[in-house]
Scaffold this active site. Structure first.
Site, PDB file in Angstrom:
ATOM      1  N   ASN A 192     119.527  31.231   6.646  1.00 20.68           N
ATOM      2  CA  ASN A 192     118.633  30.810   7.725  1.00 20.68           C
ATOM      3  C   ASN A 192     117.251  31.420   7.489  1.00 20.68           C
ATOM      4  OD1 ASN A 192     117.169  30.972  10.243  1.00 20.68           O
ATOM      5  ND2 ASN A 192     119.061  30.404  11.296  1.00 20.68           N
ATOM      6  N   GLN A 193     116.274  30.582   7.155  1.00 20.53           N
ATOM      7  CA  GLN A 193     114.945  31.091   6.807  1.00 20.53           C
ATOM      8  C   GLN A 193     114.250  31.775   7.978  1.00 20.53           C
ATOM      9  OE1 GLN A 193     113.760  31.464   3.663  1.00 20.53           O
ATOM     10  NE2 GLN A 193     115.857  30.796   3.262  1.00 20.53           N
ATOM     11  N   ASP A 236     114.952  29.969  20.831  1.00 27.22           N
ATOM     12  CA  ASP A 236     113.815  30.716  21.391  1.00 27.22           C
ATOM     13  C   ASP A 236     112.968  29.911  22.382  1.00 27.22           C
ATOM     14  OD1 ASP A 236     114.472  33.079  20.086  1.00 27.22           O
ATOM     15  OD2 ASP A 236     113.030  32.793  18.464  1.00 27.22           O
ATOM     16  N   ASP A 285     125.314  38.186  12.394  1.00 27.40           N
ATOM     17  CA  ASP A 285     125.899  37.027  13.049  1.00 27.40           C
ATOM     18  C   ASP A 285     125.451  37.128  14.488  1.00 27.40           C
ATOM     19  OD1 ASP A 285     127.375  34.605  12.539  1.00 27.40           O
ATOM     20  OD2 ASP A 285     128.806  35.343  14.008  1.00 27.40           O
ATOM     21  N   SER A 286     124.834  36.089  14.941  1.00 28.54           N
ATOM     22  CA  SER A 286     124.265  36.141  16.275  1.00 28.54           C
ATOM     23  C   SER A 286     124.414  34.796  16.945  1.00 28.54           C
ATOM     24  CB  SER A 286     122.792  36.546  16.203  1.00 28.54           C
ATOM     25  OG  SER A 286     122.090  35.699  15.337  1.00 28.54           O
TER      26      SER A 286
END
EC number: 3.6.1.66
Length: 197
Positions: free
Chosen positions: A10-11, A157, A69-70
């Site tokens: 994931n950039q 976000d 890991d979120s």
């Protein structure tokens, strides 16, 4: 400066984590720089998935690895999307598709029932067979907006309301987000653990 492989493709995470870890004196290298193959996240918890990713990156690169890991936990959705946050709208879903599914699922839900939190579990493995990996957790309380706001950040976000600053997470400047975010809190704990190790 210690070299550390960041076990994510994931950039958005690479950019954010490299910035946070640089503050702690680490030279972060993305696993993509080593052509690390992808690994199935078969765990049922953030901790299990982070361990799987960190072990895999350490094995393929021979370097210490850190994995994150979120995910987002929404109370009205009984904790969803949770560990499936990156694939909430389907296996190959984009951030935008996941965000749109969340907004659709939350349509009409009153403000007081829109509580949510981000979780981040960080695992650092010194090598692939590390018997005592460092595991750190951070969380960030907020709620889900009815529409996206802001241009910063990634993932959810734009719809995550930050009560401390009365804005969406995507409206925060990077230094403030580092201070408040689940990932920033987990990294603070990781750094403290590394200093004690």
């Amino acid at each position: 400066m210690s070299k550390l492989v960041l076990a994510t493709g994931n950039q958005g995470k690479v950019k954010e984590m490299a910035s946070l870890l640089a503050d702690f004196g680490f030279d972060v290298v993305a696993q993509s720089d080593f052509n690390v193959s992808s690994v199935a996240e078969t765990g049922t918890t953030f901790i299990e998935n982070a361990i799987i990713k960190a072990r895999h990156a350490a094995k393929e690169t021979g370097l210490p690895a850190i994995a994150d890991d979120s995910g987002l936990e929404v109370d009205f959705l009984q904790g969803a999307p949770g560990i499936y946050s990156a694939r909430f709208a389907g296996e190959d879903a984009t951030d935008q598709q996941n965000l749109e599914k969340l907004l659709a699922d939350m349509e009409g839900v009153p403000a007081e029932q829109r509580t949510a939190r981000f979780h981040c579990v960080l695992v650092m493995m010194r090598h692939e067979n590390d018997p005592t990996p460092l595991v750190c957790h951070g969380s960030w309380e907020g709620s889900i907006l009815t529409q996206a706001q802001g241009e910063n950040g990634f993932g959810y976000d734009p719809v995550f309301w930050v009560p401390e600053d009365q804005c969406a997470s995507a409206q925060l400047e990077s230094p403030r987000k580092k201070e408040l975010s689940h990932r920033g809190k987990a990294l603070q704990k990781l750094f403290a653990a590394l200093k004690d190790a």
